[in-house]
Scaffold this active site. Sequence first.
Site, PDB file in Angstrom:
ATOM      1  N   ASP A  90      -0.706 -13.844  -3.287  1.00  0.00           N
ATOM      2  CA  ASP A  90      -0.510 -14.347  -1.916  1.00  0.00           C
ATOM      3  C   ASP A  90       0.580 -15.409  -1.817  1.00  0.00           C
ATOM      4  OD1 ASP A  90      -2.658 -12.721  -1.228  1.00  0.00           O
ATOM      5  OD2 ASP A  90      -4.086 -14.332  -1.637  1.00  0.00           O
TER       6      ASP A  90
ATOM      7  N   GLY B  16      -2.681  -7.421  -0.540  1.00  0.00           N
ATOM      8  CA  GLY B  16      -2.334  -7.377   0.882  1.00  0.00           C
ATOM      9  C   GLY B  16      -1.016  -8.092   1.054  1.00  0.00           C
ATOM     10  N   HIS B  17       0.045  -7.321   1.290  1.00  0.00           N
ATOM     11  CA  HIS B  17       1.376  -7.922   1.451  1.00  0.00           C
ATOM     12  C   HIS B  17       1.713  -8.010   2.922  1.00  0.00           C
ATOM     13  CE1 HIS B  17       2.198  -7.353  -2.780  1.00  0.00           C
ATOM     14  NE2 HIS B  17       1.880  -6.089  -2.682  1.00  0.00           N
TER      15      HIS B  17
ATOM     16  N   THR C  36      -8.530 -10.149 -12.051  1.00  0.00           N
ATOM     17  CA  THR C  36      -8.571  -8.757 -11.606  1.00  0.00           C
ATOM     18  C   THR C  36      -8.774  -7.821 -12.803  1.00  0.00           C
ATOM     19  OG1 THR C  36      -7.498  -7.170 -10.127  1.00  0.00           O
ATOM     20  CG2 THR C  36      -6.039  -8.418 -11.595  1.00  0.00           C
TER      21      THR C  36
ATOM     22  N   THR D 180      -5.494 -11.731   3.559  1.00  0.00           N
ATOM     23  CA  THR D 180      -5.058 -10.525   4.264  1.00  0.00           C
ATOM     24  C   THR D 180      -6.076  -9.386   4.172  1.00  0.00           C
ATOM     25  OG1 THR D 180      -2.845 -11.135   3.522  1.00  0.00           O
ATOM     26  CG2 THR D 180      -3.071  -8.946   4.442  1.00  0.00           C
TER      27      THR D 180
ATOM     28  N   GLY E 254     -10.220 -11.323   4.690  1.00  0.00           N
ATOM     29  CA  GLY E 254     -10.475 -12.268   5.780  1.00  0.00           C
ATOM     30  C   GLY E 254     -11.141 -13.559   5.307  1.00  0.00           C
TER      31      GLY E 254
ATOM     32  N   ARG F 150      -8.499 -18.949   2.004  1.00  0.00           N
ATOM     33  CA  ARG F 150      -7.820 -19.176   0.734  1.00  0.00           C
ATOM     34  C   ARG F 150      -8.000 -20.648   0.362  1.00  0.00           C
ATOM     35  NH1 ARG F 150      -2.296 -15.834   2.218  1.00  0.00           N
ATOM     36  NH2 ARG F 150      -3.172 -13.761   1.891  1.00  0.00           N
TER      37      ARG F 150
ATOM     38  N   ASP G 106       8.999 -24.278   4.767  1.00  0.00           N
ATOM     39  CA  ASP G 106       8.876 -24.724   6.173  1.00  0.00           C
ATOM     40  C   ASP G 106       7.482 -25.258   6.480  1.00  0.00           C
ATOM     41  OD1 ASP G 106       8.317 -21.851   5.734  1.00  0.00           O
ATOM     42  OD2 ASP G 106       7.572 -21.950   7.788  1.00  0.00           O
TER      43      ASP G 106
HETATM   44  P1  GTP Z   1      -0.532 -10.241  -2.758  1.00  0.00           P
HETATM   45  O1  GTP Z   1       0.073  -8.988  -3.212  1.00  0.00           O
HETATM   46  O2  GTP Z   1      -1.860 -10.028  -2.101  1.00  0.00           O
HETATM   47  O3  GTP Z   1      -0.586 -11.268  -3.818  1.00  0.00           O
HETATM   48  O4  GTP Z   1       0.289 -10.888  -1.462  1.00  0.00           O
HETATM   49  P2  GTP Z   1       1.724 -11.481  -1.129  1.00  0.00           P
HETATM   50  O5  GTP Z   1       2.301 -12.215  -2.288  1.00  0.00           O
HETATM   51  O6  GTP Z   1       2.565 -10.397  -0.569  1.00  0.00           O
HETATM   52  O7  GTP Z   1       1.423 -12.584  -0.012  1.00  0.00           O
HETATM   53  P3  GTP Z   1       0.634 -12.438   1.383  1.00  0.00           P
HETATM   54  O8  GTP Z   1       1.471 -11.624   2.277  1.00  0.00           O
HETATM   55  O9  GTP Z   1      -0.769 -12.054   1.170  1.00  0.00           O
HETATM   56  O10 GTP Z   1       0.589 -13.973   1.865  1.00  0.00           O
HETATM   57  C1  GTP Z   1       1.704 -14.749   2.156  1.00  0.00           C
HETATM   58  C2  GTP Z   1       1.635 -15.273   3.591  1.00  0.00           C
HETATM   59  O11 GTP Z   1       2.692 -16.184   3.799  1.00  0.00           O
HETATM   60  C3  GTP Z   1       1.835 -14.195   4.670  1.00  0.00           C
HETATM   61  O12 GTP Z   1       1.130 -14.541   5.814  1.00  0.00           O
HETATM   62  C4  GTP Z   1       3.355 -14.252   4.926  1.00  0.00           C
HETATM   63  O13 GTP Z   1       3.734 -13.776   6.204  1.00  0.00           O
HETATM   64  C5  GTP Z   1       3.598 -15.730   4.811  1.00  0.00           C
HETATM   65  N1  GTP Z   1       4.920 -16.144   4.329  1.00  0.00           N
HETATM   66  C6  GTP Z   1       5.654 -15.649   3.282  1.00  0.00           C
HETATM   67  N2  GTP Z   1       6.745 -16.388   3.078  1.00  0.00           N
HETATM   68  C7  GTP Z   1       6.731 -17.381   4.007  1.00  0.00           C
HETATM   69  C8  GTP Z   1       7.574 -18.507   4.287  1.00  0.00           C
HETATM   70  O14 GTP Z   1       8.577 -18.747   3.620  1.00  0.00           O
HETATM   71  N3  GTP Z   1       7.203 -19.319   5.318  1.00  0.00           N
HETATM   72  C9  GTP Z   1       6.067 -19.110   6.070  1.00  0.00           C
HETATM   73  N4  GTP Z   1       5.787 -19.961   7.052  1.00  0.00           N
HETATM   74  N5  GTP Z   1       5.257 -18.076   5.813  1.00  0.00           N
HETATM   75  C10 GTP Z   1       5.573 -17.229   4.809  1.00  0.00           C
HETATM   76  P1  IMP Z   2     -10.366  -7.603  -7.554  1.00  0.00           P
HETATM   77  O1  IMP Z   2      -8.931  -7.474  -7.925  1.00  0.00           O
HETATM   78  O2  IMP Z   2     -10.672  -7.033  -6.195  1.00  0.00           O
HETATM   79  O3  IMP Z   2     -11.279  -7.087  -8.622  1.00  0.00           O
HETATM   80  O4  IMP Z   2     -10.704  -9.160  -7.407  1.00  0.00           O
HETATM   81  C1  IMP Z   2     -10.714 -10.037  -8.531  1.00  0.00           C
HETATM   82  C2  IMP Z   2     -10.168 -11.403  -8.130  1.00  0.00           C
HETATM   83  O5  IMP Z   2      -8.787 -11.281  -7.820  1.00  0.00           O
HETATM   84  C3  IMP Z   2     -10.807 -12.000  -6.862  1.00  0.00           C
HETATM   85  O6  IMP Z   2     -10.834 -13.404  -7.023  1.00  0.00           O
HETATM   86  C4  IMP Z   2      -9.836 -11.627  -5.740  1.00  0.00           C
HETATM   87  O7  IMP Z   2      -9.899 -12.529  -4.679  1.00  0.00           O
HETATM   88  C5  IMP Z   2      -8.512 -11.733  -6.503  1.00  0.00           C
HETATM   89  N1  IMP Z   2      -7.440 -10.873  -5.947  1.00  0.00           N
HETATM   90  C6  IMP Z   2      -7.254  -9.553  -6.184  1.00  0.00           C
HETATM   91  N2  IMP Z   2      -6.166  -9.107  -5.560  1.00  0.00           N
HETATM   92  C7  IMP Z   2      -5.619 -10.170  -4.940  1.00  0.00           C
HETATM   93  C8  IMP Z   2      -4.447 -10.347  -4.149  1.00  0.00           C
HETATM   94  O8  IMP Z   2      -3.661  -9.428  -3.899  1.00  0.00           O
HETATM   95  N3  IMP Z   2      -4.209 -11.597  -3.690  1.00  0.00           N
HETATM   96  C9  IMP Z   2      -5.039 -12.636  -3.986  1.00  0.00           C
HETATM   97  N4  IMP Z   2      -6.142 -12.523  -4.711  1.00  0.00           N
HETATM   98  C10 IMP Z   2      -6.432 -11.287  -5.190  1.00  0.00           C
HETATM   99 MG    MG Z   3      -1.829 -11.006  -0.363  1.00  0.00          MG
END
Ligand code: GTP
Ligand code: IMP
Ligand code: MG
Length: 346
Positions: free
Chosen positions: A13, A42-43, A190, A248, A251, A254, A282
């Site tokens: 995240d 969740g990206h 994980t 993401t 719900g 974090r 930011d």
């Molecule tokens: P995983 O694969 O689940 O680890 O997720 P991720 O690394 O893709 O990150 P995720 O999208 O779950 O969470 C990042 C959050 O920060 C999202 O809500 C993005 O829209 C937001 N975000 C990313 N970069 C920035 C930034 O530079 N500034 C702000 N304000 N928000 C950001």
């Molecule tokens: P699992 O991957 O669903 O088995 O979860 C194992 C641990 O990894 C838990 O603490 C989850 O919250 C965490 N986790 C798995 N995938 C993500 C991700 O994409 N973002 C943040 N935490 C994650």
């Molecule tokens: Mg994520």
Amino acid sequence: MPCTVVVCGFFGDTGKGKVNSYLALKDRTAVSVRAGVGPNAGHSVVYEGKTYKMRMLPSAFVYNKCRLFLGPGVLINPEILLQEIQLAKSEERVGVDPQCAIIESKHIEADKAGHLAEKIKTTGSGTGPCNAERALRMVKLAYDIPELERFLADVPLEVNVAISEGKNVLIEGTQGTYLSLYHGTYPYCTSKDVTASAACSDVGVGPTKVSDVIIVFKSYTTRVGAGPLTNELSWEEAQKRGWAEIATVTGRRRRASPFNYELARRAIILNGATQAALTKIDVLFPECKGVKSYEGLSHEASKFIEKVEKEIKLPVTLIGTGPHALEIVDRREEFRRFEPKRFCLS
Ligand code: GTP
Ligand code: IMP
Ligand code: MG
């Protein structure tokens, strides 16, 4: 640089979705390939007025000429994948490796009960039980699923051919270094390794083919689910600082703490990172919202970035200044030209 791997240096995240979508648009990435565990990720991708929460497709989908692959190491929930292919209008450019393992409802049920749900606090997406069955060599693979037949492709071959032709290739890691089954905070992690080497293995790319490993950090640290988090703030304090985030996929809240330099340094070693991205500057410095040049950042923000670079001994080449894919300061060119003089990489 033809082949770039993007991974997270904390607990997931950190904004890989945003970084990958930016890189695809900016570098006109020819091929992007999803590595990592599966739909537990969740990206968030924000582009052209829309917010996408992608769990299966590479975040590079926003660049409409990019081919989108899922490597054999990735677990697939066919329902989620098919929905995302439709949402991204990407039928013609998606390729799924026949050896991707398939998440079934029994895996999701097992993930939502007992030890995994109560102690580890997993995402409940079925990935752990599915990987367990895969290790037992009993799991269904993508080639068993008629709905996926039209998307099947030899992903390692496609990706390696693109690399050998000098095309821009992006390998999208998921989760984060400290959620790795090997290098993370076991048992609060994980179901497989998620460092850069594992991402390469997931998609069938050998280590000699990688030109850059970009490690993504957020300006503060967050983690969802159970497990240690040094200097964890209360939810109220996180809210006060603007660090209170909601996950993401699940719900859930974090948990948050200040930027952890020690974890960052170790993650750089574990991933062999060559550059760092630092998102959400930011949030720490609201005056930097939407800034796209280093000179446009406030003095306080650039001091913080300099401190991070000094502590982690790695150049911060991408700086996130907002959630939108293009809200970023990109110093990669400067780094390419001046890095040997400016940075002493350990
Ligand atoms: P995983 O694969 O689940 O680890 O997720 P991720 O690394 O893709 O990150 P995720 O999208 O779950 O969470 C990042 C959050 O920060 C999202 O809500 C993005 O829209 C937001 N975000 C990313 N970069 C920035 C930034 O530079 N500034 C702000 N304000 N928000 C950001
Ligand atoms: P699992 O991957 O669903 O088995 O979860 C194992 C641990 O990894 C838990 O603490 C989850 O919250 C965490 N986790 C798995 N995938 C993500 C991700 O994409 N973002 C943040 N935490 C994650
Ligand atoms: Mg994520």
